[in-house]
Design an enzyme around this catalytic site. Structure first.
Site, PDB file in Angstrom:
ATOM      1  N   HIS A 127       0.737  -1.247   0.024  1.00 30.77           N
ATOM      2  CA  HIS A 127       0.133   0.076   0.112  1.00 30.77           C
ATOM      3  C   HIS A 127       0.668   1.495  -0.038  1.00 30.77           C
ATOM      4  O   HIS A 127       0.197   2.483  -0.283  1.00 30.77           O
ATOM      5  CB  HIS A 127      -1.091   0.006   1.254  1.00 30.77           C
ATOM      6  CG  HIS A 127      -2.336   0.812   0.996  1.00 30.77           C
ATOM      7  ND1 HIS A 127      -2.739   0.976  -0.267  1.00 30.77           N
ATOM      8  CD2 HIS A 127      -3.159   1.357   1.728  1.00 30.77           C
ATOM      9  CE1 HIS A 127      -3.851   1.497  -0.233  1.00 30.77           C
ATOM     10  NE2 HIS A 127      -4.114   1.654   1.073  1.00 30.77           N
TER      11      HIS A 127
ATOM     12  N   ASP B 222      -2.297   1.742  -4.472  1.00 29.66           N
ATOM     13  CA  ASP B 222      -3.516   2.080  -3.945  1.00 29.66           C
ATOM     14  C   ASP B 222      -4.794   1.167  -4.335  1.00 29.66           C
ATOM     15  O   ASP B 222      -4.573   0.238  -4.991  1.00 29.66           O
ATOM     16  CB  ASP B 222      -4.051   3.365  -4.615  1.00 29.66           C
ATOM     17  CG  ASP B 222      -2.981   4.493  -4.105  1.00 29.66           C
ATOM     18  OD1 ASP B 222      -2.667   4.462  -2.972  1.00 29.66           O
ATOM     19  OD2 ASP B 222      -2.886   5.469  -4.948  1.00 29.66           O
TER      20      ASP B 222
END
Length: 434
Positions: free
Chosen positions: A406, A410
């Site tokens: 992450h 995204d």
């Protein structure tokens, strides 16, 4: 006449040197291109090094037992094109120094060095020494381990067998005598809660590979904030097509076609659609990889996992992917993988469905940023659209689990990638041929 230098090849991303175990050819021998010339050991595998040119092995620059830096010259080959002319040596390359001439020190570019050896005459490969070091086996104990290799050399199989059946005295003596540097997990692991052990409990020591896997998994969770997205895919077309072609493929090719190469083909297509999933992180830089190299997690008979790599997977058709998957799985289970088979992965696939699991949340293989788990294919009642309206039918379904880093991926990208893989599987062409 000009001579061609043969150098120590690169045998892995983190391997900077190798130890010459055995020269398979001698000075004056005629050699063919790609013919094995010597056997080299690293801290990961033992492997044979082939000749890059055909000709005559004119000069051997390093001896058996020498530790040689990657890129350093190890031999000179007189090629057929240069034979018969006046000798014009290539730029002089330094020979490996012996332990008596120079102590072990850091290597510079294109220079081979010899590390200090045990007091006796017995040779130990870096792989064996690394296992002994991690298991806390002092040299005095290692010298008593029986060897089945050439000249009683201790092989990987020998040291692992010894570790498995190691006397209790050896276990207690090692830390006080030679283990001056604790292993990485001991240094970096957080304080653990004490465990309670009763007389009925069985205590099992982790083997070397399990320790390595544990360390890497902890490192990956520490480095990458993991997020996982899930999609359920209808793979009824895939199942029907494979059932139709599997017998003919076996008769023609002499090997089975499984679901795995079909899934990998869909993943490769999705990566080409979303190339920012095929990246690596270097500090604050994002490295966008040109090649699509798919790592395939393979379960070994011991229960441990190893991840061989299909390099440039986008260059294979479905038949080629099938043969590559089968070949790598076979090599992994027979412990015949080479360093090249294990390096360069850019995206990994883990088939948890092979264990009957419907889904999983896999851990990323560093320095990659994503990994996809393939769940079991199961029959389910599902609502389908027909010309006359909705209906309930039995369909083949599976879950795809996509774990991603992450920091740089995204949720939108991570989710779109796994959705695109499902789309390719659901739209699989029943009419295509192999």
């Amino acid at each position: 006449m000009a001579l061609v230098e043969m150098v120590m090849p690169k045998m892995g991303e983190s391997i900077m040197e190798g130890t010459v175990l055995t020269w398979l050819k001698q000075e004056g021998d005629t050699i063919e291109a790609d013919e094995s010339v010597l056997e080299v050991a690293t801290d990961k595998v033992d492997t044979e090094v082939p000749a890059i040119h055909a000709g005559v092995l004119k000069e051997i620059l390093v001896k058996e037992g020498d530790v040689v830096a990657v890129g350093a010259p190890i031999a000179r080959i007189e090629t057929e094109a240069s034979a018969g002319g006046d000798t014009t040596p290539a730029a002089a390359a330094p020979k490996a120094t012996t332990a008596s001439e120079k102590p072990a020190e850091a290597t510079s570019n294109n220079q081979a060095v010899v590390l200090d050896k045990p007091a006796g005459d017995r040779f130990y490969s870096p792989l064996v020494m690394n296992i002994a070091r991690e298991e806390g086996i002092p040299m005095s104990e290692l010298e008593r381990v029986p060897g089945t290799g050439r000249e009683d050399r201790v092989t990987k199989k020998d040291i692992l067998a010894y570790v498995k059946n190691r006397p209790q005295g050896g276990v207690t003596a090692a830390p006080t005598q030679t283990q001056t540097t604790p292993s990485a997990p001991v240094q970096s692991a957080p304080k653990q809660m004490p465990v309670s052990i009763s007389g009925e409990d069985e205590i099992i020591e982790m083997d070397r590979m399990r320790k390595m896997i544990a360390e890497r998994m902890v490192d990956s969770k520490r480095i990458s904030p993991h997020v996982t997205s899930f999609v359920e895919a209808d793979v009824s077309n895939v199942v029907a097509w494979r059932n139709k072609v599997k017998n003919g493929f076996m008769e023609r090719e002499g090997e089975p076609i499984t679901f795995t190469p079909i899934f990998i083909e869909a993943i490769v297509k999705a990566i080409k659609d979303y190339p920012m999933i095929n990246i690596q992180v270097d500090g604050t830089r994002i490295i966008k990889k040109k090649d699509i190299n798919i790592g395939l997690a393979v379960a070994l008979p011991s229960g441990n996992l190893i991840v061989p790599v299909i390099h440039r997977a986008d260059q294979y058709n479905l038949t080629g992917l099938t043969k590559k998957v089968n070949a790598l799985a076979k090599k992994a289970r027979e412990n015949k993988l080479t360093p090249d088979d294990l390096q360069g992965g850019t995206f990994t696939v883990s088939n948890v469905g092979s264990f009957g699991n419907v889904m999983g949340t896999p851990i990323i293989m560093q320095p990659q940023v994503a990994i996809m788990a393939l769940g079991a294919v199961v029959k389910k009642p599902a609502v389908i659209e027909t010309p006359s309206g909705d209906a309930i039918a039995i369909r083949h379904k599976m879950f795809l689990s996509h774990s991603y880093d992450h920091r740089v991926v995204d949720g939108s990208l991570g989710g779109m990638v796994v959705r695109r893989v499902a789309d390719y599987l659901e739209k699989f062409d029943l009419k295509q041929t192999l």
